[in-house]
Design a protein around this motif. Structure first.
Motif, mmCIF file in Angstrom:
data_model
loop_
_atom_site.group_PDB
_atom_site.id
_atom_site.type_symbol
_atom_site.label_atom_id
_atom_site.label_comp_id
_atom_site.label_asym_id
_atom_site.label_seq_id
_atom_site.Cartn_x
_atom_site.Cartn_y
_atom_site.Cartn_z
ATOM 1 N N ALA A 43 19.847 -36.334 -46.188
ATOM 2 C CA ALA A 43 19.937 -37.518 -45.322
ATOM 3 C C ALA A 43 18.563 -38.120 -45.086
ATOM 4 N N ARG A 78 33.267 -41.875 -40.565
ATOM 5 C CA ARG A 78 32.201 -40.989 -40.094
ATOM 6 C C ARG A 78 32.688 -40.224 -38.865
ATOM 7 N N ASN A 80 31.186 -38.083 -36.012
ATOM 8 C CA ASN A 80 29.843 -37.894 -35.472
ATOM 9 C C ASN A 80 29.701 -36.634 -34.624
ATOM 10 N N PHE A 82 26.283 -33.569 -33.711
ATOM 11 C CA PHE A 82 24.977 -33.041 -34.084
ATOM 12 C C PHE A 82 25.086 -31.562 -34.421
ATOM 13 N N PRO A 87 23.226 -32.811 -42.017
ATOM 14 C CA PRO A 87 21.979 -33.596 -42.022
ATOM 15 C C PRO A 87 22.109 -35.024 -41.497
ATOM 16 N N LYS A 88 23.185 -35.695 -41.770
ATOM 17 C CA LYS A 88 23.287 -37.089 -41.339
ATOM 18 C C LYS A 88 23.640 -37.220 -39.857
ATOM 19 N N GLY A 89 24.084 -36.115 -39.255
ATOM 20 C CA GLY A 89 24.559 -36.220 -37.877
ATOM 21 C C GLY A 89 25.989 -36.732 -37.841
ATOM 22 N N TYR A 90 26.585 -36.882 -38.982
ATOM 23 C CA TYR A 90 28.020 -37.174 -39.072
ATOM 24 C C TYR A 90 28.536 -36.614 -40.387
ATOM 25 N N PHE A 273 34.536 -43.714 -36.974
ATOM 26 C CA PHE A 273 34.673 -45.121 -37.356
ATOM 27 C C PHE A 273 34.461 -45.225 -38.864
ATOM 28 N N PHE B 96 6.200 -39.936 -41.559
ATOM 29 C CA PHE B 96 7.140 -39.833 -42.684
ATOM 30 C C PHE B 96 6.604 -40.516 -43.943
ATOM 31 N N PRO B 99 9.347 -39.517 -50.577
ATOM 32 C CA PRO B 99 9.063 -39.170 -51.975
ATOM 33 C C PRO B 99 9.829 -40.078 -52.949
ATOM 34 N N ALA B 316 25.353 -44.085 -35.355
ATOM 35 C CA ALA B 316 25.557 -43.043 -36.369
ATOM 36 C C ALA B 316 24.388 -43.006 -37.352
ATOM 37 N N ASN B 317 23.917 -44.181 -37.766
ATOM 38 C CA ASN B 317 22.821 -44.214 -38.745
ATOM 39 C C ASN B 317 21.570 -43.505 -38.245
ATOM 40 N N SER B 319 21.477 -40.943 -36.213
ATOM 41 C CA SER B 319 21.689 -39.535 -35.851
ATOM 42 C C SER B 319 20.866 -38.597 -36.712
ATOM 43 N N ARG B 320 20.522 -39.047 -37.919
ATOM 44 C CA ARG B 320 19.764 -38.177 -38.826
ATOM 45 C C ARG B 320 18.356 -37.893 -38.312
ATOM 46 N N PHE B 321 17.900 -38.689 -37.364
ATOM 47 C CA PHE B 321 16.562 -38.463 -36.819
ATOM 48 C C PHE B 321 16.669 -37.444 -35.692
ATOM 49 N N VAL B 324 14.930 -32.081 -37.352
ATOM 50 C CA VAL B 324 15.193 -30.873 -38.136
ATOM 51 C C VAL B 324 14.482 -30.901 -39.493
ATOM 52 N N ARG B 325 14.600 -32.018 -40.210
ATOM 53 C CA ARG B 325 14.133 -31.998 -41.598
ATOM 54 C C ARG B 325 12.855 -32.797 -41.858
ATOM 55 N N TYR B 326 12.618 -33.861 -41.112
ATOM 56 C CA TYR B 326 11.440 -34.712 -41.328
ATOM 57 C C TYR B 326 11.230 -35.524 -40.069
ATOM 58 N N ARG B 329 9.117 -34.215 -34.342
ATOM 59 C CA ARG B 329 9.817 -33.109 -33.679
ATOM 60 C C ARG B 329 9.038 -32.789 -32.403
ATOM 61 N N LEU B 336 18.166 -25.313 -29.470
ATOM 62 C CA LEU B 336 18.630 -26.433 -30.288
ATOM 63 C C LEU B 336 18.826 -27.701 -29.454
ATOM 64 N N TYR B 340 16.916 -31.343 -29.920
ATOM 65 C CA TYR B 340 17.551 -32.653 -30.086
ATOM 66 C C TYR B 340 17.151 -33.612 -28.976
ATOM 67 N N ARG B 344 14.510 -36.795 -29.607
ATOM 68 C CA ARG B 344 15.038 -38.163 -29.605
ATOM 69 C C ARG B 344 14.568 -38.946 -28.371
#
Lengths: 481, 487
Positions: A43, A78, A80, A82, A87-90, A273, B96, B99, B316-317, B319-321, B324-326, B329, B336, B340, B344
């Motif tokens: 993600a 999706r 949703n 955590f 990885p995407k959170g969904y 959604f 960030f 790559p 939703a878009n 949420s990946r932030f 955890v991975r990049y 933090r 946990l 989070y 955030r």
């Protein structure tokens, strides 16, 4: 009070695609952590999913196999929440418009009858990664190799009434997906996982009781135990004046215990959604027709063919057609040894027992189909007896070589030299004059039994290698003169 | 050199009047000297730019140059650049370094263009003033007390201040057109699906679209020729042949049917902007166009519709932030939940948090039908409004914004007023149509933008209309004093 159990299953089946459902990363099991996760699986910002066409085809094949409606327009949503292994959170899944609509699965019951279990729907979704909780100095490790592996989730109606039916249903699904070749069906690797919804109600009552869901059971045995445990727990609760709470439970295969994971009140609001990165999936009639025309032989058809062509019993036919690997193994053996009955006995008997005992699958059997056929050929041509064959099989299982090599090196060849055998028979008769007397005075029925009595010492004297047919002939000849 | 358009610079490169390296150094020097007052860049990629310039010079020498070979371009910091920090204007991605390149960046690299740097923007493209950036507000070169618009405010200011000949932007609700209008530029948001979103950090996936921000329609055509390409990695990218957008720039406008939506000329529109727009329309009539009033009855509802759809997708878009991975933090998370929450809370700014909350609310159980589903229905109605108009007219025209550039800090405490700045641009994204803003006048020393809205895949026609207008007028040639107008 008489209680009735009601069971519905949600079954996750990993599809055997080469790459993931939304990325080009490999799905091969067992690679070093995070070596099969690409930027999309991680993600990374700006990355986008593209649907794996093969996953769509596999899902449609499953739908066709259970006579389900194929929804020609399905939508990815999706879900949703955590969690570090998401990885995407969904999770990208299908909620309102799954690819496979209602269908039916026929299951065999132990009394020889059959039952229909209705499928509510089956949808496509992606698997999550794995969280590893040991060896990280108080931290958790995340392995995203599995993240994005395509799954179909098959949701049944609550049509099963006991654990036996649930297991039969699960096994039938296993047979279907492996026959179709859409999943490797490797339970130990998590290729098939079961969530079991269980409720109980007084016999005769129409309304369902409150159900619980026990999640992520990955063997038929655990499923059986978890159901038994949960049914007993619910009945105890109610009979003690309490009530069942709707909740999600976890069964621990090691301890054989289950615990509550979260109650209904604690359940996430997944805020589903439609995924705006993926267009609705539109399936042409032509694609469905093409898949229908090329559908591999399904377990029921295979069983019928085994009965007609190989003269197998219903039981053997059901068992040997229960998954593609077993059926292929069996047919390879038959072809090479030209004895469908002996082949059936060995595959469903000795081999199957040994596989179960070692908790391995036929795909990983140390004894290959040609090797087993080689053994059966030696039984048929009287090189070895059935009893010695078990000994040879054991050696083959331990990878000591094929049947001929083992028979040779261990000197297990059946003793068929009539002169040698006659000498041994003479000796045994001489050692047991009173039994010889009894035999000669007895009627046919009793004689048969007494004849058997001589077999033991003769086999002992020949270390089991005497050809039983010949020994019998010699004995009869000598005793009747 | 910096006064020239891309078309003129390309000619200079071909004629060896100057090399790409010289050109690139010139812009890098200008950025170094002047950007302190505008804050339009987050990252300046000097070394990369010079290396690319030298490669471009080799290509030019070999005669295998493409139209943009050797032209320095600034990229909004939302496009992932391999090996170059891509922050999206957020503390969350301050560390960030992707790559991989966005498809748009790949396209420019292939064309031999030079990356000058990454431009400032509202955090995660959420804003209309470029004040929500983690890297500080961007100032409008026409009046540094004013905002440049947003979210592509850095790109707009950089081009308006002549720190780059052109820049890329992205437009989710007006983020190319509104800053283009406020900074006196030509800004084009293509049809949804025309430009790949791969590697373009998502704000609202069903609305986001990349496009060019330039000093002329001619330049915008050159940029779009590079940016528009089918990309199988973006499932929403449409596989349709890309025309040569430069080829039709000079087509005649005789018989062009222009629609003026009555909803775009009502209350709330600055009267001087209205006058400028009317004057521009007269210009088109003089070129042979006909004008009629049309109606987009759901215009007023487009803002609330947008503020359900966009935040829902964003919730939703983003949420990946999660730390955890990049990306960012928080320090020493105790578990946990703490990881989070603090990651955030500390990594996102206020506007981003506001939209995540709005979106999460709109999607939550019990509210979904009342908000998200309703908004989707409304979205279809908004699209149908446009479709009805395009039965009668070829292009819809009106103001890009109701007001000229407003003062820094003026609307930051009143999000709804800020959101209303996008009232004329938002519906275009909801319908997925192409829209363009071109300079069409001045008010109080600040530029006025004329918006052109076309039917799906009518970019070539929009650019043609814009170009013809720019042949007849010189609004697009006005240069902000702070940019130093000398050649």
């Amino acid at each position: 009070m008489q209680w009735e159990t009601v069971i519905g299953l949600e079954v996750h089946v990993q599809l055997a695609t080469k790459s993931k459902i939304f990325s080009g990363a490999s799905t091969t099991f067992g690679a070093a952590p995070n070596t099969q996760a690409c930027a999309i699986d991680l993600a990374m910002p700006g990355t986008l999913p593209v649907v794996n066409e093969q996953a769509l085809r596999y899902a449609i094949m499953f739908g066709l196999a259970i006579n389900a409606e194929i929804n020609q327009r399905s939508v990815f949503d999706r879900k949703n929440y955590f969690y570090p292994d998401l990885p995407k959170g969904y999770q990208t899944t299908q909620l309102d418009h799954p690819i496979v609509g209602p269908g039916v699965v026929e299951i065999p019951l132990s009394d020889g009858s059959h039952k229909s279990v209705r499928i509510h729907h089956a949808h496509l979704e992606e698997d999550a990664g794995k969280s590893l909780h040991d060896d990280f100095h108080g931290m958790s490790g995340i392995d995203l190799n599995r993240a994005g592996t395509p799954l179909i989730e098959i949701v049944s109606e609550p049509d099963m009434r006991n654990a036996e039916e649930a297991i039969a249903f699960a096994k039938k699904l296993h047979a279907i997906v492996t026959s179709l070749g859409i999943s490797d069906g490797e339970m130990a690797q998590g290729s098939m996982r079961f969530d079991v919804n269980v409720s109980v109600r007084p016999k005769g009552q129409n309304e369902y009781g409150t159900r619980t869901e026990t999640k992520n059971l990955n063997s038929f045995r655990f499923m059986e135990k978890a159901i038994a445990l949960e049914v007993a727990r619910q009945i105890d609760l109610i009979e003690d004046g309490g009530s069942v709470k709707q909740e999600t439970r976890l069964y621990n295969g090691d301890t054989g215990e289950a615990r509550s994971m979260r109650s209904k009140e604690e359940a996430n609001d997944y805020r589903y959604f439609p995924c705006p990165d993926l267009l609705p999936v539109e399936i042409d009639d032509a694609v469905i027709q093409e898949l229908r025309d090329n559908l591999p032989e399904l377990p029921d058809a295979k069983a019928a063919r085994f009965i007609a062509r190989y003269g197998l019993s219903d039981y053997d036919a059901e068992l040997l057609s229960s998954d593609r690997a077993t059926a292929e193994y069996y047919e390879t053996v038959v072809k090479a040894c030209d004895d469908s009955k002996l082949a059936a006995n060995w595959v469903s008997g000795e081999l199957s027992a040994r596989l179960n005992a070692d908790e391995t699958s036929i795909a990983h059997s140390p004894v290959t189909a040609p090797q087993l056929a080689g053994l059966i050929v030696r039984i048929k041509d009287n090189t070895i007896s059935g009893k010695i064959a078990k000994q040879v099989f054991e050696a083959m299982w331990n990878r000591e070589g094929d049947a001929d090599t083992i028979i040779e090196s261990k000197g297990l060849k059946q003793m068929s030299d009539s002169g040698e055998l006659e000498a041994i028979v003479d000796q045994v008769l001489a050692d047991n004059p009173d039994v010889v007397e009894q035999y000669r005075a007895a009627d046919d029925k009793k004689r048969k039994k007494l004849l058997g009595g001589f077999m033991g010492p003769i086999m002992k004297a020949t270390k089991g290698q005497a050809n039983p047919g010949m020994v019998n002939q010699i004995l009869v000849k000598k005793l009747n003169t | 050199m910096h006064n020239n358009t891309i078309a003129e610079l390309a000619e200079g490169l071909t004629n060896k009047t100057f090399s790409s390296e010289e050109l690139t150094r010139h812009y890098l020097d200008r950025i170094k000297t002047l950007d302190g007052q505008f804050n339009s860049f987050i990252t300046i990629t000097g070394e990369l730019a010079l290396a690319q310039a030298r490669r471009a010079d080799a290509r030019l020498a070999n005669g295998d140059a493409a139209p943009l070979t050797g032209i320095p371009i600034a990229h909004k910091d939302i496009f992932c650049t391999d090996g170059v920090k891509t922050s999206c204007g957020s503390k969350m991605l301050d560390n960030f370094i992707p790559p991989y390149n966005a498809k748009v960046i790949e396209q420019f690299n292939q064309a031999g263009a030079v990356i000058l740097g990454k431009t400032n923007m509202d955090e995660f493209a959420m804003g209309s003033s470029n004040e929500s950036s983690f890297y500080g507000a961007v100032k409008n070169p026409w009046d540094t007390r004013c905002v440049p618009g947003g979210s592509s405010g850095g790109s707009a200011a950089a081009v308006a201040a002549l720190l780059a000949p052109a820049a890329t932007g992205t437009d989710t609700g007006g983020s190319i057109r509104q800053p283009a209008a406020l900074c006196g530029l030509t800004g084009l948001k293509p049809t949804y699906g025309r430009v790949s979103r791969y590697g373009m950090i998502a704000f609202a996936s069903s609305l986001d679209q990349g496009g060019p921000m330039t000093r002329s329609a001619e330049d915008a055509a050159l940029m779009l020729n590079v940016m528009a390409a089918f990309d199988p990695r973006d499932s929403t990218c449409i596989d349709q042949a890309v025309p040569d957008y430069s080829a039709t720039l000079n087509d005649k406008l005789d018989g062009l049917r222009i629609g003026l939506p009555r909803e775009y000329f009502g209350d709330g529109l600055d009267p001087e902007i209205e006058q400028a727009i009317q004057a521009a329309i007269k210009e088109f009539e003089a070129m042979g166009a006909t004008v009629k009033e049309v109606s987009l009855p759901h215009t007023e509802l487009s803002v609330p519709c947008y503020y359900i759809v966009a935040p829902s997708e964003a919730s939703a878009n983003l949420s990946r932030f999660d730390g955890v991975r990049y990306g960012y933090r928080c320090e020493n998370p105790k578990d946990l939940q703490d990881l989070y929450t603090r990651t955030r809370a500390e990594g996102f700014g206020d506007e981003v948090k506001r939209r995540i909350l709005v979106g999460s609310y709109a999607l939550s159980a019990g509210y979904y039908d009342a908000y998200y589903r309703k908004a989707m229905q409304l979205r279809r109605m908004i699209k149908n409004d446009f479709m009805a108009c395009f039965d009668e007219v070829d292009v819809i025209m009106g103001p890009t914004t109701p007001n000229p550039a407003f003062g820094l800090g003026e609307k930051t405490n009143d999000p709804v007023t800020m959101y209303l700045e996008d009232i004329y641009t938002i519906a275009v994204n909801l319908a997925g149509l192409p829209g363009m803003s071109i300079p069409a006048g001045m008010t109080g020393g600040k530029p006025v933008g004329l918006q052109l809205i076309g039917n799906y895949f009518s970019e070539a026609r929009l650019l043609n209309i814009g170009h013809r207008y720019q042949q007849a007028t010189d609004w697009h040639q006005q240069i902000a004093a702070a940019a130093g107008g000398e050649k």
